[in-house]
Design a protein around this motif. Structure first.
Motif, PDB file in Angstrom:
ATOM      1  N   TYR A   9       0.817  -1.205   0.000  1.00 44.31           N
ATOM      2  CA  TYR A   9       0.000   0.000   0.000  1.00 44.31           C
ATOM      3  C   TYR A   9       0.855   1.260   0.000  1.00 44.31           C
ATOM      4  CZ  TYR A   9      -2.942   3.770   1.648  1.00 44.31           C
ATOM      5  OH  TYR A   9      -3.571   4.982   1.771  1.00 44.31           O
ATOM      6  N   ILE A  10       1.952   1.247   0.764  1.00 43.55           N
ATOM      7  CA  ILE A  10       2.801   2.437   0.828  1.00 43.55           C
ATOM      8  C   ILE A  10       3.365   2.759  -0.551  1.00 43.55           C
ATOM      9  CG2 ILE A  10       4.861   3.476   1.821  1.00 43.55           C
ATOM     10  CD1 ILE A  10       2.516   3.195   3.745  1.00 43.55           C
ATOM     11  N   GLN A  11       3.801   1.730  -1.272  1.00 48.22           N
ATOM     12  CA  GLN A  11       4.316   1.954  -2.619  1.00 48.22           C
ATOM     13  C   GLN A  11       3.214   2.455  -3.553  1.00 48.22           C
ATOM     14  OE1 GLN A  11       5.972  -2.059  -3.075  1.00 48.22           O
ATOM     15  NE2 GLN A  11       7.999  -1.120  -3.297  1.00 48.22           N
ATOM     16  N   LEU A  13       0.564   4.090  -2.621  1.00 47.43           N
ATOM     17  CA  LEU A  13       0.234   5.448  -2.192  1.00 47.43           C
ATOM     18  C   LEU A  13       1.238   6.452  -2.757  1.00 47.43           C
ATOM     19  CD1 LEU A  13      -1.491   7.371  -0.508  1.00 47.43           C
ATOM     20  CD2 LEU A  13      -0.015   6.852   1.452  1.00 47.43           C
ATOM     21  N   LEU A  14       2.518   6.103  -2.704  1.00 50.57           N
ATOM     22  CA  LEU A  14       3.538   7.000  -3.242  1.00 50.57           C
ATOM     23  C   LEU A  14       3.349   7.206  -4.741  1.00 50.57           C
ATOM     24  CD1 LEU A  14       6.713   5.765  -1.319  1.00 50.57           C
ATOM     25  CD2 LEU A  14       5.404   7.855  -0.938  1.00 50.57           C
ATOM     26  N   THR A  88      -5.721   4.733  -2.627  1.00 51.46           N
ATOM     27  CA  THR A  88      -6.430   4.032  -1.554  1.00 51.46           C
ATOM     28  C   THR A  88      -7.631   3.273  -2.111  1.00 51.46           C
ATOM     29  OG1 THR A  88      -5.758   5.743   0.032  1.00 51.46           O
ATOM     30  CG2 THR A  88      -7.617   4.330   0.645  1.00 51.46           C
TER      31      THR A  88
END
Length: 243
Positions: A9-11, A13-14, A88
């Motif tokens: 998710y972090i990747q 999101l970035l 998201t």
């Protein structure tokens, strides 16, 4: 893309934030070149209509700064926020989308957002330039706009659910379209209508301003979807090559 190859998710999101920044700046460029002249013309009309001897308070930020650095800052931050929301939504909804293509999934989500967040509210409450609008109704207009925005998303969701009840493609399209039209029609019928454009306001200027506003939003969401999809594809190729 196999699940074990999907970026976290972090990747995601970035990538969404980066895509949003690029899309926001691109939309800002369009707004500066196409929209700002109409805003300046509307401001000139507003100032000319002011009673003699009455001058508006000096703005905290100079108009030239507003229309350049302020504009690009606003559209850039707005794009970043939308990119985060898109990333998201992609993370939450990807497994429920009936496609094996991450590109189609990203573009489908951005198209759905453009429809529900932009087009549905725009057709009911098209934007107005400076010098148009009654300050006494701003609270009612804001509440009505937020309501139609929410109902626009409900209409898109209803269309997706209705389409899932059918198997043939043409029946899916028919069911989805019918559900969308019904929800939007009910929303438009129940929400209030505001007629606040002065009779003497130039119709051409009003039309040009509204078209430029719609163009800015369309460019933003289109660029956001394409850039986010491109970043997903690049990540997939890099992961497969490394494997």
């Amino acid at each position: 893309m196999p699940l074990n190859h999907r970026p976290g998710y972090i990747q995601l999101l970035l990538r969404g934030l980066l895509a949003g920044l690029a899309a926001g700046l691109l939309a800002g460029g369009f707004a500066y070149l196409v929209g700002e002249p109409h805003i300046n013309a509307a401001i000139a009309i507003e100032e000319a209509a002011a009673p003699p001897g009455e001058h508006a308070d000096d703005p905290l930020v100079d108009r030239d700064v507003q229309s350049t650095a302020g504009l690009f800052l606003a559209t850039g931050l707005y794009g970043v926020a939308l990119g985060g929301i898109l990333a998201t939504a992609y993370t939450v909804l990807r497994r429920h989308l009936r496609t094996d293509s991450d590109t189609r999934a990203a573009l489908g989500l951005s198209a759905a957002a453009l429809t529900g967040i932009v087009l549905v509210p725009y057709l009911k409450y098209p934007p107005n330039p400076p010098a148009v609008g009654n300050p006494d109704t701003i609270n009612q207009r804001t509440a009505a706009y937020l309501a139609v925005l929410a109902l626009g998303l409900v209409a898109v969701w209803a269309a997706a659910l209705a389409a899932r009840t059918q198997t043939d493609q043409w029946r899916q399209a028919t069911a989805g379209t019918a559900a969308f039209v019904v929800v939007v029609g009910i929303a438009y019928a129940l929400l209030p209508t505001f007629h606040e454009v002065p009779d003497d306001f130039p119709a051409t200027l009003l039309w040009d301003f509204r078209i430029s506003s719609l163009g800015t939003q369309t460019i933003l969401w289109t660029a956001l979807g394409l850039t986010f999809a491109g970043l997903l594809t690049a990540r997939t190729k890099a992961t497969v090559t490394a494997a």
